[in-house]
Scaffold this active site. Structure first.
Site, PDB file in Angstrom:
ATOM      1  N   LYS A 184       0.817  -1.220   0.000  1.00  0.00           N
ATOM      2  CA  LYS A 184       0.000   0.000   0.000  1.00  0.00           C
ATOM      3  C   LYS A 184       0.847   1.264   0.000  1.00  0.00           C
ATOM      4  O   LYS A 184       2.048   1.245   0.283  1.00  0.00           O
ATOM      5  CB  LYS A 184      -0.982  -0.034   1.173  1.00  0.00           C
ATOM      6  CG  LYS A 184      -2.136  -1.014   0.883  1.00  0.00           C
ATOM      7  CD  LYS A 184      -3.249  -0.944   1.867  1.00  0.00           C
ATOM      8  CE  LYS A 184      -4.375  -1.901   1.434  1.00  0.00           C
ATOM      9  NZ  LYS A 184      -5.293  -2.192   2.525  1.00  0.00           N
ATOM     10  N   ARG A 213      -3.312  -9.931   5.379  1.00  0.00           N
ATOM     11  CA  ARG A 213      -3.830 -10.059   4.014  1.00  0.00           C
ATOM     12  C   ARG A 213      -2.754  -9.556   3.060  1.00  0.00           C
ATOM     13  O   ARG A 213      -2.418  -8.377   3.088  1.00  0.00           O
ATOM     14  CB  ARG A 213      -5.116  -9.220   3.905  1.00  0.00           C
ATOM     15  CG  ARG A 213      -5.787  -9.261   2.549  1.00  0.00           C
ATOM     16  CD  ARG A 213      -7.011  -8.349   2.529  1.00  0.00           C
ATOM     17  NE  ARG A 213      -7.679  -8.370   1.237  1.00  0.00           N
ATOM     18  CZ  ARG A 213      -7.290  -7.636   0.192  1.00  0.00           C
ATOM     19  NH1 ARG A 213      -6.261  -6.822   0.278  1.00  0.00           N
ATOM     20  NH2 ARG A 213      -7.956  -7.715  -0.943  1.00  0.00           N
TER      21      ARG A 213
HETATM   22  N1  HH2 Z   1      -7.451  -3.815   1.277  1.00  0.00           N
HETATM   23  C1  HH2 Z   1      -7.858  -3.870  -0.008  1.00  0.00           C
HETATM   24  C2  HH2 Z   1      -8.989  -4.624  -0.366  1.00  0.00           C
HETATM   25  N2  HH2 Z   1      -9.666  -5.339   0.557  1.00  0.00           N
HETATM   26  N3  HH2 Z   1      -9.926  -6.049   2.806  1.00  0.00           N
HETATM   27  C3  HH2 Z   1      -9.523  -6.019   4.082  1.00  0.00           C
HETATM   28  N4  HH2 Z   1     -10.190  -6.740   5.009  1.00  0.00           N
HETATM   29  N5  HH2 Z   1      -8.444  -5.272   4.486  1.00  0.00           N
HETATM   30  C4  HH2 Z   1      -7.721  -4.513   3.608  1.00  0.00           C
HETATM   31  O1  HH2 Z   1      -6.776  -3.819   4.035  1.00  0.00           O
HETATM   32  C5  HH2 Z   1      -8.120  -4.526   2.231  1.00  0.00           C
HETATM   33  C6  HH2 Z   1      -9.254  -5.318   1.856  1.00  0.00           C
HETATM   34  C7  HH2 Z   1      -7.105  -3.133  -1.071  1.00  0.00           C
HETATM   35  O2  HH2 Z   1      -6.067  -3.919  -1.585  1.00  0.00           O
HETATM   36  P1  HH2 Z   1      -6.121  -4.766  -2.947  1.00  0.00           P
HETATM   37  O3  HH2 Z   1      -7.189  -5.799  -2.891  1.00  0.00           O
HETATM   38  O4  HH2 Z   1      -4.773  -5.284  -3.242  1.00  0.00           O
HETATM   39  O5  HH2 Z   1      -6.424  -3.703  -4.067  1.00  0.00           O
HETATM   40  P2  HH2 Z   1      -7.720  -3.330  -4.885  1.00  0.00           P
HETATM   41  O6  HH2 Z   1      -8.751  -2.893  -3.920  1.00  0.00           O
HETATM   42  O7  HH2 Z   1      -7.265  -2.239  -5.807  1.00  0.00           O
HETATM   43  O8  HH2 Z   1      -8.189  -4.561  -5.632  1.00  0.00           O
END
Ligand code: HH2
Length: 293
Positions: A227, A261
């Site tokens: 992030k 995660r």
């Molecule tokens: N961060 C993201 C998405 N879902 N869920 C939880 N529980 N906690 C988090 O910190 C979290 C989450 C964002 O990351 P990512 O899935 O890699 O990216 P994107 O939302 O662009 O798909």
């Protein structure tokens, strides 16, 4: 060291959280996620990546069909279901690890649970109250994450008097709302929402003061992977944030996170196992990747 031992009830399974830290592998079936968008949009490629993460030591697999990066547009329900359900179905059959569906839409959650997912991971903390009914009726697990606004608006919503206290109180209130709506306390987990309506300093502070969430009494999920708060400290784009992610994973694991995660499962599972071994937690289980589920 994975926090205080707690049982997390998810569909027909019980996930033992703590003292060993559990690893949740991220599987974004999207064209536009901030660090891996477009890589796993094809269902076969997505399922293969999910199976590979399970083999690398993921204890849980988190399937998402809508990016929540700052400014991301909303995906229609039918499109989100079409992206995620075939992947959930296959992984629920073949991966062994429990599957979570990363969605803020009750209809998507219901379809994924029917396809074999055991957990709903809702970044809005179930802002749509129908989510509680869907989770309750399936007996599923639910991750309640803290955020403000929507991915489109959250960058403007970073004004806090006391970010740690406000996030803690909000999560405790969401747990209470879930229980009032009939979702058992044992089915819930909480997440401070690193980077969601938080600037870099606020994300760092939430990590620093992670033990403040322990009093809620539910497993703590933390998602620091690649992030922008890491880029704020070290510079570089998402692909250059593996070491910063490792530092955040080790710190969170040592300060009470039950689940981390992450995108880079192979490396972060090793970081978590090493941190657990130093902390004196889960050293025996640490020898066998995936043996903790
Ligand atoms: N961060 C993201 C998405 N879902 N869920 C939880 N529980 N906690 C988090 O910190 C979290 C989450 C964002 O990351 P990512 O899935 O890699 O990216 P994107 O939302 O662009 O798909």
């Amino acid at each position: 060291m994975g926090g205080e031992p707690l049982d997390w009830k998810v569909a027909r399974r019980t996930i033992r959280c703590g003292p060993a830290t559990l690893v949740m592998g991220i599987l974004n079936v999207t064209p536009d996620s901030f660090s891996d968008g477009g890589r796993y949009l094809d269902p076969a490629a997505a399922a293969a990546h999910g199976l590979a993460m399970a083999a690398e030591g993921a204890d849980l697999l988190d399937v998402g069909g809508e990016s929540t990066r700052p400014g991301a547009p909303e995906v229609p329900v039918e499109e989100e279901i079409a992206r995620t359900v075939p992947v959930v179905e296959r992984l629920a059959r073949e991966a062994g690890a429990p599957i979570s569906i990363d969605t803020r839409k009750p209809a998507v959650a219901a379809a994924a649970l029917a396809a074999g997912a055991a957990i709903v991971n809702d970044v809005t903390g179930a802002a749509d109250p129908t989510m509680f009914e869907v989770v309750r009726d399936a007996g599923a697990g639910l991750v309640l994450m803290h955020m403000r606004g929507t991915p489109e608006t959250m960058r403007e919503l970073t004004d806090y008097r006391d970010v740690v206290g406000e996030v803690r109180d909000h999560l405790a209130a969401r747990v209470e709302a879930a229980v009032s709506a009939g979702v058992p306390f044992e089915c819930l987990a909480v997440d401070p929402g690193i980077g969601f309506a938080k600037d870099a300093d606020q994300s760092l502070r939430l990590l620093r003061e992670l033990p403040a969430l322990a009093g809620i009494g539910r497993p703590i999920v933390v998602g620091p992977s690649r992030k922008s708060f890491i880029g704020h400290v070290l510079g570089g784009e998402a692909a250059d944030r593996v070491e910063g992610t490792a530092a955040a994973v080790a710190w969170a694991a040592a300060r009470g996170a039950h689940v981390v995660r992450v995108h880079d499962v192979r490396h972060m599972a090793r970081v978590a196992r090493m941190t657990d071994a130093i902390a004196g937690a889960g050293a025996a289980a640490a020898l066998a990747p995936g043996a903790r589920r």
